[in-house]
Design a protein around this motif. Structure first.
Motif, PDB file in Angstrom:
ATOM      1  N   THR A  44      35.821  50.093 -26.153  1.00 48.00           N
ATOM      2  CA  THR A  44      35.829  50.326 -24.447  1.00 48.00           C
ATOM      3  C   THR A  44      36.802  51.058 -23.943  1.00 48.00           C
ATOM      4  O   THR A  44      36.728  51.925 -23.146  1.00 48.00           O
ATOM      5  N   LYS A  45      38.032  50.936 -24.706  1.00 42.72           N
ATOM      6  CA  LYS A  45      39.296  51.599 -24.196  1.00 42.72           C
ATOM      7  C   LYS A  45      38.897  53.211 -24.890  1.00 42.72           C
ATOM      8  O   LYS A  45      39.371  54.234 -23.867  1.00 42.72           O
ATOM      9  N   MET A  46      38.517  53.597 -25.835  1.00 47.17           N
ATOM     10  CA  MET A  46      38.100  54.723 -26.329  1.00 47.17           C
ATOM     11  C   MET A  46      37.082  55.432 -25.617  1.00 47.17           C
ATOM     12  O   MET A  46      37.137  56.693 -25.278  1.00 47.17           O
ATOM     13  N   ASN A  47      36.129  54.730 -25.055  1.00 50.58           N
ATOM     14  CA  ASN A  47      35.025  55.194 -24.454  1.00 50.58           C
ATOM     15  C   ASN A  47      35.129  55.412 -22.675  1.00 50.58           C
ATOM     16  O   ASN A  47      34.162  55.655 -22.256  1.00 50.58           O
ATOM     17  N   THR A  48      36.261  54.778 -22.213  1.00 54.98           N
ATOM     18  CA  THR A  48      36.500  54.714 -20.817  1.00 54.98           C
ATOM     19  C   THR A  48      37.169  56.064 -20.386  1.00 54.98           C
ATOM     20  O   THR A  48      38.108  56.626 -21.275  1.00 54.98           O
ATOM     21  N   PRO A  49      36.638  56.879 -19.469  1.00 57.65           N
ATOM     22  CA  PRO A  49      37.396  58.106 -19.140  1.00 57.65           C
ATOM     23  C   PRO A  49      38.711  57.893 -18.601  1.00 57.65           C
ATOM     24  O   PRO A  49      39.106  56.855 -18.252  1.00 57.65           O
ATOM     25  N   THR A  50      39.458  59.107 -18.884  1.00 55.88           N
ATOM     26  CA  THR A  50      41.021  58.820 -18.569  1.00 55.88           C
ATOM     27  C   THR A  50      41.257  58.486 -17.186  1.00 55.88           C
ATOM     28  O   THR A  50      42.454  57.910 -16.915  1.00 55.88           O
ATOM     29  N   GLY A  51      40.190  58.890 -16.187  1.00 51.94           N
ATOM     30  CA  GLY A  51      40.710  58.237 -14.793  1.00 51.94           C
ATOM     31  C   GLY A  51      40.399  56.988 -14.568  1.00 51.94           C
ATOM     32  O   GLY A  51      40.513  56.450 -13.290  1.00 51.94           O
ATOM     33  N   GLY A  52      40.004  56.136 -15.403  1.00 50.30           N
ATOM     34  CA  GLY A  52      39.759  54.701 -15.459  1.00 50.30           C
ATOM     35  C   GLY A  52      38.304  54.477 -14.715  1.00 50.30           C
ATOM     36  O   GLY A  52      38.158  53.293 -14.433  1.00 50.30           O
ATOM     37  N   GLU A  98      25.912  49.161 -17.368  1.00 53.68           N
ATOM     38  CA  GLU A  98      25.691  47.839 -18.133  1.00 53.68           C
ATOM     39  C   GLU A  98      27.001  47.068 -18.517  1.00 53.68           C
ATOM     40  O   GLU A  98      26.985  45.876 -18.690  1.00 53.68           O
ATOM     41  N   SER A  99      28.035  47.698 -18.078  1.00 56.91           N
ATOM     42  CA  SER A  99      29.330  47.356 -18.425  1.00 56.91           C
ATOM     43  C   SER A  99      29.890  46.429 -17.160  1.00 56.91           C
ATOM     44  O   SER A  99      29.314  46.449 -15.975  1.00 56.91           O
ATOM     45  N   PRO A 100      30.473  45.041 -17.543  1.00 59.67           N
ATOM     46  CA  PRO A 100      31.030  44.120 -16.331  1.00 59.67           C
ATOM     47  C   PRO A 100      31.983  44.752 -15.466  1.00 59.67           C
ATOM     48  O   PRO A 100      32.059  44.415 -14.575  1.00 59.67           O
ATOM     49  N   ASN A 101      32.663  46.096 -16.011  1.00 59.46           N
ATOM     50  CA  ASN A 101      33.619  46.654 -15.183  1.00 59.46           C
ATOM     51  C   ASN A 101      33.005  47.802 -14.147  1.00 59.46           C
ATOM     52  O   ASN A 101      33.811  48.408 -13.771  1.00 59.46           O
TER      53      ASN A 101
END
Length: 93
Positions: A62-70, A76-79
């Motif tokens: 998740t950390k690697m595939n989250t864009p840099t802007g957050g 489908e993600s809970p976030n």
């Protein structure tokens, strides 16, 4: 002359041998019980370690595939937050 040999009570002999046999059986059963408990603990520890590694790998993915802007763009993600995605898209466009 030597002293006469004391007569051994057969009931006492039976009680002694029965106690010995009962002790051996108890020891064998107790050993098997303790071994089974230890095997279950080891298996549970192995499962918990595997689950921890899976959770750690998911967090890293998740950390690697989250864009840099957050901004999480996966619905489908809970976030996932639609408002953040729309703001991000309006800023980049």
């Amino acid at each position: 002359m030597s002293a006469p040999a004391a007569a051994v009570n057969p009931i006492r002999n039976v009680a002694r041998w029965s106690a010995l046999a009962a002790g051996l059986v108890y020891g064998y059963v107790h050993h098997n019980t303790l071994t089974a408990l230890e095997n279950n603990r080891a298996e549970q520890k192995k499962i918990e370690h595997r689950d921890h590694l899976i959770a750690q790998a998911k967090a890293e993915w998740t950390k690697m595939n989250t864009p840099t802007g957050g901004v999480v763009t996966d619905p489908e993600s809970p976030n996932f937050d639609l408002e953040k995605v729309l703001i991000h898209l309006s800023e980049t466009a």
